[in-house]
Design an enzyme around this catalytic site. Structure first.
Site, short mmCIF file in Angstrom:
data_model
loop_
_atom_site.label_atom_id
_atom_site.label_comp_id
_atom_site.label_asym_id
_atom_site.label_seq_id
_atom_site.Cartn_x
_atom_site.Cartn_y
_atom_site.Cartn_z
N ASP A 40 -1.18 -8.86 9.95
CA ASP A 40 -0.26 -7.73 10.03
C ASP A 40 0.77 -7.81 8.91
O ASP A 40 1.45 -8.82 8.74
CB ASP A 40 0.46 -7.76 11.39
CG ASP A 40 1.44 -6.60 11.55
OD1 ASP A 40 1.04 -5.57 12.11
OD2 ASP A 40 2.59 -6.74 11.09
N TYR A 45 7.58 -4.97 3.80
CA TYR A 45 7.65 -6.42 3.67
C TYR A 45 7.52 -6.88 2.22
O TYR A 45 7.89 -8.02 1.91
CB TYR A 45 6.57 -7.11 4.49
CG TYR A 45 6.59 -6.82 5.97
CD1 TYR A 45 7.66 -6.16 6.58
CD2 TYR A 45 5.52 -7.20 6.79
CE1 TYR A 45 7.65 -5.89 7.95
CE2 TYR A 45 5.52 -6.94 8.14
CZ TYR A 45 6.58 -6.27 8.71
OH TYR A 45 6.56 -6.00 10.06
N LYS A 70 1.94 -0.85 7.46
CA LYS A 70 2.80 0.17 8.04
C LYS A 70 3.47 0.98 6.93
O LYS A 70 3.81 0.45 5.87
CB LYS A 70 3.89 -0.46 8.92
CG LYS A 70 3.35 -1.46 9.92
CD LYS A 70 4.47 -2.13 10.69
CE LYS A 70 3.99 -3.39 11.37
NZ LYS A 70 3.75 -4.51 10.44
N HIS A 103 6.06 3.20 10.67
CA HIS A 103 6.86 2.01 10.97
C HIS A 103 8.00 2.31 11.95
O HIS A 103 8.28 1.53 12.85
CB HIS A 103 7.41 1.41 9.67
CG HIS A 103 7.69 -0.05 9.76
ND1 HIS A 103 7.61 -0.89 8.68
CD2 HIS A 103 8.04 -0.85 10.80
CE1 HIS A 103 7.90 -2.12 9.04
NE2 HIS A 103 8.17 -2.12 10.33
#
Length: 271
Positions: A40, A45, A70, A103
């Site tokens: 994931d 990120y 996401k 998200h």
């Protein structure tokens, strides 16, 4: 586990939130070597490229690895979402993703039903096997499904023993949406809880294992994170023991409605 469109997803995955890009490739390769087959990540990120490198270089057949990313909060407009998805595919060097999530709903920032329409177009193109959402509460989900026939396959939300989220989970279950907890051990806060430690001591397990086992026995998908191999192995070894009904109830009774992250009803990120 089988999602509502018959796509299968490993019930335990490896999360990459807050893993620095320069550490991500090695961490994911280690997780895959341990046995994880569900990775994931997210555009936010900043480590999608390294996740893709690890997946491609692992030597494991691509069809055996479930990859989630996401949508970044700044790309909710229809065309922006389409382009952002393309960039994720390119960054990871993959031809297809397994799961793509909105998200955050950000209801005061934009119309997430427009975003969901874009995800529907991507899904119909075959470039992603399942579509879902993250941090959506029942009012957000109701609005989404009033506007679209495409039901989210997954709702990734904060869940742990101090935030059991029974209302959201019940709504998800009623509508065939799988719940996927993030922050499953409340960023470590629950590991010193006397109830969880007592159960762990009795079973000869760690508090983290007991907490993750609580999640999977509730029927949820769980994505713990660590950069240490020993912890990855510990987190993965949760299918060789079972909690009693009393254990499950005792852990659920720890609920404080206490979050470690933002409340989706009030979080309105604006970049």
């Amino acid at each position: 586990m089988r999602l509502n469109n018959d796509v299968r997803i490993p019930q335990i995955g490896f999360g990459t939130y807050q893993i620095a890009p320069e550490e991500t490739k090695e961490a994911v390769l280690t997780a895959l070597d341990v046995g994880y087959r569900h990775i994931d990540t997210a555009q936010m990120y900043g480590n999608e490229r390294q996740v893709g490198e690890a997946v491609r270089e692992s030597g494991i057949d691509r069809g055996e690895i479930f990859v989630t990313t996401k949508l970044n909060n700044s790309f909710h407009a229809y065309d922006d979402a389409l382009k952002a998805f393309d960039r994720s595919l390119e960054a990871m060097g993959l031809e297809q993703l397994d799961l793509f999530l909105i998200h955050w709903p950000l209801p005061a920032v934009g119309d997430f039903t427009e975003t969901w329409s874009a995800l529907g177009e991507i899904y119909r193109s075959g470039r992603c096997r399942a579509m879902g959402v993250s941090n959506f509460n029942p009012p957000h989900l109701r609005r989404l499904m009033q506007k679209s026939d495409l039901v989210p396959a997954v709702n990734q939300i904060e869940v742990h023993p101090y935030l059991v989220q029974d209302e959201v989970r019940a709504y998800d279950t009623e509508h065939g949406i799988a719940t996927e907890p993030w922050s499953p051990i409340a960023q470590g806060l629950v590991l010193d809880d006397p109830v969880i430690k007592g159960i762990a001591d009795r079973l000869g397990r760690t508090p983290a294992q007991v907490t993750l086992r609580w999640h999977v026995q509730r029927g949820d998908i769980v994505i713990p994170k660590s950069v240490r191999r020993s912890r990855m192995e510990e987190n993965f070894d949760i299918f060789s023991f079972t909690l009693t009904e009393e254990d499950m109830s005792s852990i659920s009774a720890l609920n404080r409605n206490e979050r470690t992250g933002p409340d989706p009803d009030t979080f309105n990120w604006t970049g």
